[in-house]
Design a protein around this motif. Structure first.
Motif, PDB file in Angstrom:
ATOM      1  N   ASN A 173       0.609  -1.307  -0.387  1.00  0.00           N
ATOM      2  CA  ASN A 173       0.030  -0.619  -0.166  1.00  0.00           C
ATOM      3  C   ASN A 173       1.057   0.631  -0.090  1.00  0.00           C
ATOM      4  O   ASN A 173       0.869   1.623   0.477  1.00  0.00           O
ATOM      5  CB  ASN A 173      -1.168  -0.091   1.235  1.00  0.00           C
ATOM      6  CG  ASN A 173      -1.829   0.624   0.960  1.00  0.00           C
ATOM      7  OD1 ASN A 173      -3.160   1.031  -0.235  1.00  0.00           O
ATOM      8  ND2 ASN A 173      -2.752   1.945   2.374  1.00  0.00           N
ATOM      9  N   ASP A 174       1.473   1.447  -0.406  1.00  0.00           N
ATOM     10  CA  ASP A 174       2.740   2.435  -0.535  1.00  0.00           C
ATOM     11  C   ASP A 174       2.720   3.087  -1.488  1.00  0.00           C
ATOM     12  O   ASP A 174       4.266   3.586  -2.157  1.00  0.00           O
ATOM     13  CB  ASP A 174       4.161   2.550  -0.446  1.00  0.00           C
ATOM     14  CG  ASP A 174       4.956   1.180  -1.354  1.00  0.00           C
ATOM     15  OD1 ASP A 174       4.133   0.449  -2.306  1.00  0.00           O
ATOM     16  OD2 ASP A 174       5.781   0.823  -1.011  1.00  0.00           O
ATOM     17  N   VAL A 178      -2.061   7.403  -3.780  1.00  0.00           N
ATOM     18  CA  VAL A 178      -3.282   6.532  -3.902  1.00  0.00           C
ATOM     19  C   VAL A 178      -3.732   6.015  -2.246  1.00  0.00           C
ATOM     20  O   VAL A 178      -2.627   5.864  -1.834  1.00  0.00           O
ATOM     21  CB  VAL A 178      -2.420   5.030  -4.628  1.00  0.00           C
ATOM     22  CG1 VAL A 178      -3.551   4.059  -4.715  1.00  0.00           C
ATOM     23  CG2 VAL A 178      -2.925   5.757  -5.865  1.00  0.00           C
ATOM     24  N   GLN A 179      -4.839   6.626  -2.277  1.00  0.00           N
ATOM     25  CA  GLN A 179      -5.284   6.189  -0.494  1.00  0.00           C
ATOM     26  C   GLN A 179      -4.694   4.443  -0.544  1.00  0.00           C
ATOM     27  O   GLN A 179      -4.665   4.002   0.811  1.00  0.00           O
ATOM     28  CB  GLN A 179      -6.649   6.880  -0.644  1.00  0.00           C
ATOM     29  CG  GLN A 179      -7.426   6.286   0.772  1.00  0.00           C
ATOM     30  CD  GLN A 179      -9.155   7.106   0.945  1.00  0.00           C
ATOM     31  OE1 GLN A 179      -8.913   7.949  -0.013  1.00  0.00           O
ATOM     32  NE2 GLN A 179      -9.691   6.663   1.085  1.00  0.00           N
ATOM     33  N   SER A 219       7.391   0.370   4.343  1.00  0.00           N
ATOM     34  CA  SER A 219       6.078   1.361   5.043  1.00  0.00           C
ATOM     35  C   SER A 219       5.586  -0.055   5.928  1.00  0.00           C
ATOM     36  O   SER A 219       5.356  -1.232   5.225  1.00  0.00           O
ATOM     37  CB  SER A 219       4.820   1.581   3.742  1.00  0.00           C
ATOM     38  OG  SER A 219       4.570   0.486   2.877  1.00  0.00           O
ATOM     39  N   GLY A 220       4.885   0.288   6.691  1.00  0.00           N
ATOM     40  CA  GLY A 220       4.334   0.275   8.000  1.00  0.00           C
ATOM     41  C   GLY A 220       2.969  -0.424   7.705  1.00  0.00           C
ATOM     42  O   GLY A 220       2.214  -0.870   8.815  1.00  0.00           O
ATOM     43  N   VAL A 379       4.317   6.823   2.782  1.00  0.00           N
ATOM     44  CA  VAL A 379       4.962   6.076   4.241  1.00  0.00           C
ATOM     45  C   VAL A 379       4.404   6.192   5.214  1.00  0.00           C
ATOM     46  O   VAL A 379       3.800   7.634   4.932  1.00  0.00           O
ATOM     47  CB  VAL A 379       6.673   5.588   4.831  1.00  0.00           C
ATOM     48  CG1 VAL A 379       7.558   5.569   2.967  1.00  0.00           C
ATOM     49  CG2 VAL A 379       6.214   7.826   4.540  1.00  0.00           C
ATOM     50  N   LEU A 380       4.056   5.324   5.604  1.00  0.00           N
ATOM     51  CA  LEU A 380       3.877   6.031   7.439  1.00  0.00           C
ATOM     52  C   LEU A 380       4.256   7.519   8.239  1.00  0.00           C
ATOM     53  O   LEU A 380       5.619   6.797   7.976  1.00  0.00           O
ATOM     54  CB  LEU A 380       3.564   4.901   8.031  1.00  0.00           C
ATOM     55  CG  LEU A 380       2.563   4.644   9.458  1.00  0.00           C
ATOM     56  CD1 LEU A 380       1.596   3.792   9.507  1.00  0.00           C
ATOM     57  CD2 LEU A 380       2.947   5.609  10.561  1.00  0.00           C
ATOM     58  N   LYS A 381       4.131   8.128   8.519  1.00  0.00           N
ATOM     59  CA  LYS A 381       4.713   8.679   9.138  1.00  0.00           C
ATOM     60  C   LYS A 381       4.096   9.057  10.579  1.00  0.00           C
ATOM     61  O   LYS A 381       3.083   9.771  10.837  1.00  0.00           O
ATOM     62  CB  LYS A 381       4.404  10.478   8.512  1.00  0.00           C
ATOM     63  CG  LYS A 381       4.987  10.403   7.139  1.00  0.00           C
ATOM     64  CD  LYS A 381       4.669  11.777   6.487  1.00  0.00           C
ATOM     65  CE  LYS A 381       4.809  11.159   4.727  1.00  0.00           C
ATOM     66  NZ  LYS A 381       5.426  12.898   4.094  1.00  0.00           N
ATOM     67  N   PRO A 382       4.871   8.530  11.832  1.00  0.00           N
ATOM     68  CA  PRO A 382       4.396   8.480  12.610  1.00  0.00           C
ATOM     69  C   PRO A 382       4.380   9.733  14.245  1.00  0.00           C
ATOM     70  O   PRO A 382       3.097   9.777  14.585  1.00  0.00           O
ATOM     71  CB  PRO A 382       5.637   7.834  13.631  1.00  0.00           C
ATOM     72  CG  PRO A 382       6.118   6.478  12.523  1.00  0.00           C
ATOM     73  CD  PRO A 382       6.015   7.486  11.459  1.00  0.00           C
TER      74      PRO A 382
END
Length: 405
Positions: A173-174, A178-179, A219-220, A379-382
């Protein structure tokens, strides 16, 4: 048009943003006027890269939309990814009809097969011209989309009339802007089964630890969503969040505290996490991606060594369900989603759009340039992610597991 930004600090901010020069995506869907005469169209489909739930659903929906709605007389599936577009490879295209694809959604993988690796762009465009292909649908991830862009540029250089449309496929999903990508819902839902099995193993033994490695090179998203869905996870290690192993406040000490207090623990580690612990040898896979070291086996060994040094007996079970997760058929939600993506890809091609990707943004289907999709990786941005905050609340793990200096 689809407004890029939908969250504002207030009404004045919203008005000011919209009045200045807001960013929009083009909304996907059928157009009143079409560019190609359907009777003259031969359409091509190619699937590239690793397997992912839903590929067959996309193929089926493409064929059905092309055949029934636009009356396209000939649809070709090119076997084994871009390799199938190179004549000297020996692969020959398969003619796809509604009867041939009617039930393929019941199976995982791709009926066309897949492959990795770079092929000569000239050879691929030669094949498209040889078979009279007027539109090519490229189902794949970042590398596939880069290949599709290169094909488009060669087509443009030759002044051929061929539409190149990408349908983003990545289990991680990276893809940028794109949602969500198809197969993601199925992937983390299937991952939950492995996570819950790890939990049963962990709580069923003294000082039990269940360690699960999931996909996620950069990405996580799968790791975090699987943990949120399972609610049995205590630690999630992802590429976007750095962690230390030993020292006060580092992961292994926090894990030891958890074991002493609760007697068991479940850990998810994404495949791209903790790569700082390995020497970068500069190796790449066939797609040109950096070859990652196996963080799962590494963590298994380091956890065992640490607790042995601490004179604390543990029962550690390690699970890597990666190939099971990516090879299953799509679930109901993903199957429906795949259909909409494919239909909108066909609409885009017939409208004369090329070098584009169909996706979804703010729950609306969009068409955007391939160049935008591959400009950077999502990417996920904590530090500002509501998903990460939800994960911390669910697991109870510290926001940062960095050793105190």
């Amino acid at each position: 048009m689809v407004l890029f930004q939908t969250i504002f600090s207030g009404s004045q901010d919203a008005l000011a943003t919209i009045q200045k020069n807001p960013i929009f995506f083009e909304q996907a869907g059928p157009r009143q006027n079409i560019y190609f005469n359907p009777a003259d169209v031969t359409a091509g489909i190619v699937t590239c890269g690793g397997l992912c739930p839903g590929i067959n659903d996309v193929i089926r929906a493409l064929v059905m939309e092309l055949h029934y709605r636009y009356k396209v007389p000939r649809i070709l599936g090119f076997p084994f990814g871009y390799e199938g577009l190179v004549k000297k490879s020996g692969h020959r295209p398969i003619e796809l009809t509604p009867d041939k694809v009617a039930h393929i959604m019941n199976f995982g993988g791709s009926i066309l097969g897949s492959s990795r690796g770079n092929q000569a762009i000239n050879d691929m465009v030669d094949t498209l011209c040889l078979y009279g292909v007027k539109m090519l649908f490229c189902i794949g991830g970042d590398g596939t989309l880069r290949g599709a862009q290169a094909i488009h540029e060669e087509v443009k250089r030759r002044k051929e009339d061929i539409a190149i449309v990408g349908i983003p496929k990545t289990i991680d999903n990276d893809i940028n802007y794109v949602q969500k990508t198809f197969g993601f819902s199925t992937a983390f839902s299937k991952a939950v089964e492995a996570v819950n099995c790890a939990h049963e193993e962990a709580k069923g033994a003294p000082n039990g630890i269940g360690l699960v490695k999931l996909m996620g090179r950069h990405s996580g998203f799968i790791a975090v969503n699987a943990a949120l869905a399972s609610k049995n996870v205590n630690f999630v290690l992802i590429p976007e969040s750095d962690f230390d192993l030993e020292g006060k406040g580092a992961f292994l000490e926090v894990l030891k505290d958890r074991i002493k207090k609760r007697g068991h623990s479940v850990i998810i580690v994404a495949e791209g996490a903790g790569q700082k612990y390995f020497e970068d040898k500069g190796e790449k896979d066939q797609s040109g991606n950096k070859r990652l070291a196996d963080i799962g086996i590494f963590m298994k060994d380091r956890i065992s060594e640490y607790f042995k040094k601490e004179n604390l007996n543990i029962n550690l079970k390690y699970i890597d369900p990666s190939y099971i997760i990516r090879s299953v058929p799509a679930n109901a939600e993903d199957s429906v989603f795949c259909g909409f993506l494919a239909q909108n890809a066909v609409h885009a091609a017939f409208a004369g759009r090329t070098s584009c990707v169909v996706g979804i943004w703010n729950n609306v289907f969009t068409v955007m340039p391939i160049q935008l999709a591959i400009a950077e990786r999502k990417v996920l941005k904590p530090e500002r992610s509501t998903l990460w905050r939800a994960l911390l609340a669910s697991t109870g793990q510290p926001n940062r597991m960095i050793a105190e200096s």
